[in-house]
Design a protein around this motif. Sequence first.
Motif, PDB file in Angstrom:
ATOM      1  N   LEU A 280      53.101  75.862  87.909  1.00 51.88           N
ATOM      2  CA  LEU A 280      52.561  77.076  87.300  1.00 51.88           C
ATOM      3  C   LEU A 280      51.043  76.977  87.155  1.00 51.88           C
ATOM      4  CD1 LEU A 280      55.098  77.807  84.400  1.00 51.88           C
ATOM      5  CD2 LEU A 280      54.978  78.908  86.646  1.00 51.88           C
ATOM      6  N   ASP A 281      50.351  78.051  87.485  1.00 53.39           N
ATOM      7  CA  ASP A 281      48.900  78.106  87.319  1.00 53.39           C
ATOM      8  C   ASP A 281      48.609  78.576  85.900  1.00 53.39           C
ATOM      9  OD1 ASP A 281      46.195  78.380  87.426  1.00 53.39           O
ATOM     10  OD2 ASP A 281      46.157  79.914  88.994  1.00 53.39           O
ATOM     11  N   LEU A 282      48.206  77.640  85.058  1.00 52.01           N
ATOM     12  CA  LEU A 282      47.947  77.955  83.657  1.00 52.01           C
ATOM     13  C   LEU A 282      46.453  78.020  83.364  1.00 52.01           C
ATOM     14  CD1 LEU A 282      50.727  75.789  81.962  1.00 52.01           C
ATOM     15  CD2 LEU A 282      50.815  78.193  82.646  1.00 52.01           C
TER      16      LEU A 282
ATOM     17  N   ALA B 297      48.148  82.880  80.367  1.00 54.69           N
ATOM     18  CA  ALA B 297      48.797  81.630  80.764  1.00 54.69           C
ATOM     19  C   ALA B 297      49.967  81.308  79.845  1.00 54.69           C
ATOM     20  CB  ALA B 297      47.776  80.489  80.746  1.00 54.69           C
ATOM     21  N   LEU B 298      49.790  81.540  78.548  1.00 53.48           N
ATOM     22  CA  LEU B 298      50.866  81.269  77.594  1.00 53.48           C
ATOM     23  C   LEU B 298      52.047  82.198  77.838  1.00 53.48           C
ATOM     24  CD1 LEU B 298      51.767  79.569  75.177  1.00 53.48           C
ATOM     25  CD2 LEU B 298      50.812  81.334  73.684  1.00 53.48           C
ATOM     26  N   GLU B 299      51.766  83.449  78.124  1.00 58.45           N
ATOM     27  CA  GLU B 299      52.848  84.395  78.403  1.00 58.45           C
ATOM     28  C   GLU B 299      53.629  83.967  79.642  1.00 58.45           C
ATOM     29  OE1 GLU B 299      53.615  89.212  78.865  1.00 58.45           O
ATOM     30  OE2 GLU B 299      51.600  88.444  78.489  1.00 58.45           O
ATOM     31  N   LEU B 300      52.911  83.500  80.677  1.00 60.69           N
ATOM     32  CA  LEU B 300      53.568  83.011  81.890  1.00 60.69           C
ATOM     33  C   LEU B 300      54.432  81.800  81.574  1.00 60.69           C
ATOM     34  CD1 LEU B 300      53.992  82.850  84.972  1.00 60.69           C
ATOM     35  CD2 LEU B 300      51.855  81.520  85.092  1.00 60.69           C
ATOM     36  N   LEU B 301      53.910  80.890  80.774  1.00 62.65           N
ATOM     37  CA  LEU B 301      54.654  79.676  80.437  1.00 62.65           C
ATOM     38  C   LEU B 301      55.895  79.998  79.609  1.00 62.65           C
ATOM     39  CD1 LEU B 301      54.821  76.617  80.575  1.00 62.65           C
ATOM     40  CD2 LEU B 301      53.334  76.501  78.568  1.00 62.65           C
TER      41      LEU B 301
ATOM     42  N   TRP C 159      61.581  79.868  78.845  1.00 61.47           N
ATOM     43  CA  TRP C 159      62.797  80.291  78.144  1.00 61.47           C
ATOM     44  C   TRP C 159      63.957  80.466  79.116  1.00 61.47           C
ATOM     45  CZ3 TRP C 159      66.316  84.149  78.352  1.00 61.47           C
ATOM     46  CH2 TRP C 159      66.006  85.303  79.075  1.00 61.47           C
ATOM     47  N   ARG C 160      63.649  80.839  80.354  1.00 58.36           N
ATOM     48  CA  ARG C 160      64.724  80.982  81.340  1.00 58.36           C
ATOM     49  C   ARG C 160      65.324  79.618  81.684  1.00 58.36           C
ATOM     50  NH1 ARG C 160      65.222  86.025  83.043  1.00 58.36           N
ATOM     51  NH2 ARG C 160      63.452  87.457  82.863  1.00 58.36           N
ATOM     52  N   ILE C 161      64.480  78.601  81.733  1.00 58.86           N
ATOM     53  CA  ILE C 161      64.980  77.253  81.980  1.00 58.86           C
ATOM     54  C   ILE C 161      65.843  76.803  80.809  1.00 58.86           C
ATOM     55  CG2 ILE C 161      64.300  74.837  82.227  1.00 58.86           C
ATOM     56  CD1 ILE C 161      61.815  75.841  83.737  1.00 58.86           C
ATOM     57  N   VAL C 162      65.365  77.041  79.590  1.00 64.66           N
ATOM     58  CA  VAL C 162      66.138  76.676  78.404  1.00 64.66           C
ATOM     59  C   VAL C 162      67.452  77.446  78.372  1.00 64.66           C
ATOM     60  CG1 VAL C 162      66.188  76.753  75.872  1.00 64.66           C
ATOM     61  CG2 VAL C 162      64.123  75.989  77.065  1.00 64.66           C
ATOM     62  N   ASP C 163      67.409  78.729  78.731  1.00 62.58           N
ATOM     63  CA  ASP C 163      68.624  79.540  78.750  1.00 62.58           C
ATOM     64  C   ASP C 163      69.621  78.987  79.766  1.00 62.58           C
ATOM     65  OD1 ASP C 163      70.270  81.770  78.085  1.00 62.58           O
ATOM     66  OD2 ASP C 163      69.598  82.778  79.905  1.00 62.58           O
TER      67      ASP C 163
ATOM     68  N   ARG D 278      52.179  69.902  77.748  1.00 60.64           N
ATOM     69  CA  ARG D 278      51.665  71.065  78.490  1.00 60.64           C
ATOM     70  C   ARG D 278      51.365  72.216  77.526  1.00 60.64           C
ATOM     71  NH1 ARG D 278      55.453  71.332  81.708  1.00 60.64           N
ATOM     72  NH2 ARG D 278      54.470  70.424  83.556  1.00 60.64           N
ATOM     73  N   VAL D 279      52.280  72.483  76.618  1.00 61.34           N
ATOM     74  CA  VAL D 279      52.072  73.556  75.643  1.00 61.34           C
ATOM     75  C   VAL D 279      50.895  73.221  74.734  1.00 61.34           C
ATOM     76  CG1 VAL D 279      53.090  74.768  73.677  1.00 61.34           C
ATOM     77  CG2 VAL D 279      54.483  74.276  75.699  1.00 61.34           C
TER      78      VAL D 279
END
Length: 201
Positions: free
Chosen positions: A80-82, A89-93, A98-102, A130-131
């Motif tokens: 990901l390009d942050l 960038a935070l919105e992209l992350l 959350w999809r990975i966590v889901d 990263r966060v």
Amino acid sequence: MTTATADRPPRADSQRNRAAILDAALSCLAANPRASMAEIAQSAGVGRVTLYGHFSSRTELIEAAAAQTMHRAEARLAPLDLNGDPREALELLVTSSWRIVDDSRGIIAAAEAELGTDRVRDHHDESMHRVQRLIERGQAAGVFRTDQPVEWLTACYFAIVHGAAAEIRAGRLNETQAAAFLPATILALVTEPAERLPRAD
């Protein structure tokens, strides 16, 4: 066991069995976080002796499955390009994370029950860094709040993302709602409030 035997790489069939067991564990735990070793062995197409030859306990298997899940998550998040605006960038992350966590909520639930939240957190080290780096960059740019420690904001980030997965699992939140609510909630968390609340004495 001789040194030569100890140094010999695992046979191809052993590697295939281990991979099949881990894949079966992820599949079974996604459907039922309480799935038993017998159910996982049956799904993997191996006997209990083979299963226990690779993983001596359910705890060890779940630990390995959780580690593999995080490895796969890192492979999806690392590209990901942050750079650029920290808010974008935070919105992209958030949207990606959350999809990975889901997708992983079954193994997460199993790992939290079997390993405890502290051990699950250990598997998130790279994701947490990263966060944290992104929030620190936003603070330095003057777009994220600085009245609260970055460690606390990072912890809240993960609590919210994992909380959303739990709400989806419980049927109180659907994926469409999560996709809309999560970025807005986390951006509100890290953004400087218009009027600061009075500090508690």
